[in-house]
Design an enzyme around this catalytic site. Structure first.
Site, PDB file in Angstrom:
ATOM      1  N   TYR A 434       0.816  -1.230   0.000  1.00 30.17           N
ATOM      2  CA  TYR A 434       0.000   0.000   0.000  1.00 30.17           C
ATOM      3  C   TYR A 434       0.843   1.270   0.000  1.00 30.17           C
ATOM      4  O   TYR A 434       2.053   1.213   0.109  1.00 30.17           O
ATOM      5  CB  TYR A 434      -1.082  -0.020   1.075  1.00 30.17           C
ATOM      6  CG  TYR A 434      -0.748  -0.094   2.541  1.00 30.17           C
ATOM      7  CD1 TYR A 434       0.498   0.164   3.064  1.00 30.17           C
ATOM      8  CD2 TYR A 434      -1.771  -0.429   3.442  1.00 30.17           C
ATOM      9  CE1 TYR A 434       0.723   0.110   4.428  1.00 30.17           C
ATOM     10  CE2 TYR A 434      -1.551  -0.480   4.815  1.00 30.17           C
ATOM     11  CZ  TYR A 434      -0.303  -0.208   5.301  1.00 30.17           C
ATOM     12  OH  TYR A 434      -0.079  -0.276   6.641  1.00 30.17           O
ATOM     13  N   GLU A 435       0.171   2.368  -0.166  1.00 35.68           N
ATOM     14  CA  GLU A 435       0.831   3.678  -0.267  1.00 35.68           C
ATOM     15  C   GLU A 435       1.822   3.703  -1.429  1.00 35.68           C
ATOM     16  O   GLU A 435       2.896   4.297  -1.347  1.00 35.68           O
ATOM     17  CB  GLU A 435       1.507   4.011   1.076  1.00 35.68           C
ATOM     18  CG  GLU A 435       1.818   5.483   1.327  1.00 35.68           C
ATOM     19  CD  GLU A 435       0.616   6.391   1.127  1.00 35.68           C
ATOM     20  OE1 GLU A 435      -0.474   6.047   1.609  1.00 35.68           O
ATOM     21  OE2 GLU A 435       0.773   7.438   0.477  1.00 35.68           O
ATOM     22  N   GLY A 436       1.433   3.040  -2.538  1.00 35.03           N
ATOM     23  CA  GLY A 436       2.311   2.887  -3.700  1.00 35.03           C
ATOM     24  C   GLY A 436       3.127   1.612  -3.582  1.00 35.03           C
ATOM     25  O   GLY A 436       4.056   1.549  -2.786  1.00 35.03           O
TER      26      GLY A 436
END
Lengths: 586, 586
Positions: A434-436
């Site tokens: 997550y978060e890229g």
């Protein structure tokens, strides 16, 4: 069941001997004397050990449950969340104007590590609120700030970030959620968002959703995206809660880990929202949050590895199995403890040298963010922007691998859920995604950050290392600066390879992006270990403690940092090995 | 939900072009012509896709349940097990004297891969039975063989292996389970065994436990250990089932993965057992099983990676996200498929080159086992004994990493249990742990196998590579033999380092054991890719297929094999970095 003790001594050493915070001229740092930071960290450690850690395994087992549109968090979470609020922990580095304590981001980061290590899934409820707080604090109108921030600082209301949709994750240009402007200046938001952490739960009176959506007139792709505030309950002018908004949870996901954090499908059915920041500039607003958000996830990478390491170490000291080949160490027992065996030590040293190095990197980056935000230091801002994808990608990859190694030390017992080592692995796994996703971090690093501002920031990074090596030209420092110099040369050669080939063959850089991110990560940790060694050589105090830092630094230099050469070799093999196979031949 | 298709074409290429099995003079190999093996593999593939794979996710979700001493396997397992029995799959490479089909072990291995890829937890029920079958076949008396083997070949009865106890895993010398001799020649077995896969379940009429226990008079440590047959139901002389034996399941474990296989705590309360093989030679009897058992686990490593890869590849071709930087590939769609992105390809090529290389290594080793067992080839036996810990340790480590990479390609969707990618990761994880944790494999390799028979086998391994390089001294082969030569030199340098230092500092070898195992693994896969390249250069047939083999071989040479240099650097840093930190400083 796993236990956790906050590494306060290590943190104090970083803050005061390595970073020398109280001597720094960053606004607010003068207050960070050793007795103050020690008191804060010790107290956070108590909350972590006594309140959060005991709920980690039970929260994982119980998970969250959706019943009639309401999400129930695991037993004990409500009381623990109340304790966090009462202790003022949610307000630590928030703006005093809205009820925050105004401590530097660096202190919020140190305390954050402690809470994440103790209970990652729990800490996400306030972590996401902090992210939403920052977005409103940066981009909100005075009225919006007054309406939302005090309650978010106290975590009476929590926050979320809504980006992903079923068909679009990384590629937000494909977004379908729509915002229709209304006569009163509000918008009607309609669409489905997925993977919304803490999207619905029973810990707070209200939930403030920040939602990316397309408003008319913005054009195609990401250009048309704006950011909206969509509260679960509309807020009356007097601050009291009004009507329920047309946003509801459609489902909660059954995930590999972080079971105690509700990951929600959120349905917006003409929900009322208000523009946050400028119209059609939603991506830019999100990006200003990104450094802190990605640092937070990079922190999760090593914070989980720290907790896993502590429990692997305890097992390695307790479990009796086999004998030391150089001579029996525990003659009164039936066998020696695992820790006598070289390969167990190798695994423990891998973990220890990673976790301590990553903590130093993270604190150093948080310090840079304080310099940038509190003192307007543009060089620091540039460096952070370059290194954040490295910190996120490298630390979550290695953190996961180290959690796996910690689990491995437990042998078959590590595979049994009751012993808690599996949870560390399952929880750590999400931080790579997550978060890229980490591949996207590598793309950001090589595709954007390297060339940003004419390559100024990466040149500054190389200079930083060069200067450090020059300034520490002693025999005592050679064992640390020499490997660092070698690693830095490898990174420079890789950057040169990209420069020489990327114009002609863009894929030559992209095919090596992941390796570049990892070799940058190793080099950053190499720099940190050199800085730690420098501090350990000159600091006064516990001689055994300082000697251990030097020994661990030597380990990193001998056994981890040489990985840069492998990454360089891969990069220099170019795009062809990666791209040569036709798609249909896979 | 994941799908699975057996890689029959790849297997056929390995069997007939690389290993050229039907031209081999190993007993039974003459029958292995291409149309026969193709028919067997195609049929196994159908069973895998139609019967086993559909039960993989549901079995994971449902798990096994213990109720009143009875273990219930997941829905559908009983019918599927019946189908496996009816199809004769459990008897494939068993002795025709006991109802087996007598096919070579190599064919059993190829079919085994297909079943493991489709449903690892399910396949363990018959896999463990096969292990117990082999132990009785090798060490049993004629009466024991006649009594147990036919029912085990058909899997009417299944088998287990009982080694581990709560306080002892690797260090079996600490074993507490006792065997008391009885007047009738039987023994009373008393003790607790843990981590017993398939220890109790509802798939078979009887379960034949093989149990390690200490009988009086054998001395301390592992010397006093013997192996016993302890059936769940005693067997009457006429083969019918008699009384229930005093063995019962105490608990089943809640594990990270392989949920559909019951991992049992087994309580032996004076259970009746019969000695298998010689008294006090139980460890030796176990060791003769070990090559096959460890090959089976090393196979799980890449078989799960294969299944994960297939589903990562499917997703990478379907999921539209972002655009190819070198030019739009899917102009009619809103975005290009993931597979256009270099970093996605890197991950796919990592997986593909590992899985195909590991399959070649495993088939090659199975072929060596056939040579050893069927033709009495002692050189083959020595080589297998050297390389089995490499095959087990390297392939399960890399297999797990590749499953993680496959999951990563799915982004956030990979973390959701419903999509099945998490299960591959959770299932693959156990293979690094059981049948000797990978650190123990490294210890076995460096502490025992390297020096075995005066180092003869490792010298033979180096000779094998040298000869191959010499015999394939063409320009076309240079891109493959040159990197192989380099890797082989690294391994030889590491072995030399151990020789020069191990006498003085035993830990110098042990501290580098894990790295040595991994560099040997890479070198073995490098050798396999060189062999595959050779076959691809000379074989006739599908030109695209053969070209893909060469391209993938080049990838392995360029991006994986150079890892040997890093492992060598770590090894040559010696014991000190690993051992220098005092235990109390951790």
């Amino acid at each position: 069941m796993p236990s956790y003790t906050a590494p306060v001594k290590d943190m104090q050493f970083l803050l005061h001997d390595v970073l020398q915070v109280s001597a720094s001229d960053v606004a607010g740092y003068a207050d960070l004397d050793a007795s103050f930071t020690s008191a804060v960290l010790e107290e956070a450690g108590k909350v972590a050990s006594d309140v959060l850690a005991p709920l980690n395994a039970s929260g994982d087992r119980e998970g969250c449950h959706l019943e009639n549109g309401v999400v129930r968090t695991p037993k004990g979470f409500k009381a623990a969340f109340e304790a966090m609020k009462q202790g003022g922990w949610t307000a630590l580095d928030c703006d005093p104007e809205y009820g925050g304590q105004g401590l530097p981001y660096l202190m919020g980061t140190a305390v954050g590590e402690i809470f994440v290590s103790a209970n990652m899934a729990f800490n996400m409820y306030q972590g996401l609120t902090h992210g939403a707080y920052s977005a409103i604090h940066t981009h909100g109108s005075p009225e919006q700030k007054a309406m939302y921030l005090p309650k978010m600082v106290s975590c009476d209301w929590t926050g979320t970030m809504n980006l992903t949709e079923p068909h679009c994750g990384t590629d937000l240009g494909l977004m379908r959620t729509r915002a229709e402007p209304q006569a009163d200046g509000s918008y009607k938001i309609t669409g489905t968002k997925i993977f919304i952490s803490a999207g619905e739960h029973d810990l707070a009176d209200n939930i403030i959703h920040l939602v990316l959506a397309k408003a008319p007139g913005g054009g195609e792709g990401t250009k048309g995206i704006s950011l909206f505030i969509v509260p679960k309950f509309l807020v009356n002018d007097d601050g009291s809660l009004g009507n329920r908004n047309a946003v509801s949870v459609g489902n909660i996901e059954d995930k590999m880990g972080i079971h105690a954090n509700a990951t929600c499908v959120m349905n917006y059915d003409g929900a009322t929202g208000w523009l946050l920041g400028d119209l059609h500039k939603g991506m830019r607003a999100m990006f200003t949050m990104m450094n802190e958000a990605r640092l937070g996830v990079g922190l999760q990478g090593y914070a989980i590895a720290e907790a896993a390491y502590q429990n692997a170490l305890g097992y390695a000291k307790d479990r009796l199995q086999g004998r030391d080949v150089t001579g029996v160490k525990n003659p009164s027992g039936p066998a020696d403890p695992l820790i006598v065996h070289p390969d167990i030590r190798r695994a423990l040293m891998d973990q220890k040298s990673f976790v301590e190095g990553a903590r130093a990197f993270t604190f150093w980056a948080a310090n840079m963010i304080d310099k940038s935000v509190r003192s307007g230091d543009e060089a620091a801002e540039g460096l952070v922007s370059l290194l954040i994808p490295v910190l996120k990608g490298f630390q979550t990859d290695r953190g996961f691998e180290m959690a796996v190694q910690a689990q491995q030390i437990w042998g078959g017992h590590g595979y049994i859920e009751d012993n808690g080592m599996s949870q560390f692995v399952r929880d750590a796994r999400i931080a790579q995604i997550y978060e890229g996703a980490n591949g996207v971090q590598a793309l950001d690093l090589v595709g954007r950050k390297l060339a940003q501002d004419g390559g100024k920031h990466v040149m500054a990074f190389f200079d930083l290392i060069k200067t450090f090596i020059k300034e520490n030209d002693s025999d005592a420092m050679k064992p640390f600066t020499e490997p660092l110099k070698k690693a830095s040369k490898d990174v420079q050669a890789a950057a040169m390879f990209f420069m020489n080939n990327a114009m002609k063959t863009p894929n030559a850089a992209l095919a090596g992006s992941y390796d570049f991110m990892l070799m940058m990560g190793h080099t950053c940790l190499g720099l940190m270990w050199a800085k730690i060694a420098k501090a350990a050589l000159s600091a006064e105090g516990d001689a055994d403690f300082l000697a251990a830092k030097l020994t661990t630094a030597r380990y990193y230099m001998a056994r981890q940092l040489p990985a840069t050469a492998l990454h360089l070799a891969r990069i220099e093999s170019g795009a062809d090995p990666v791209m040569a196979l036709p798609e249909e031949a896979f």
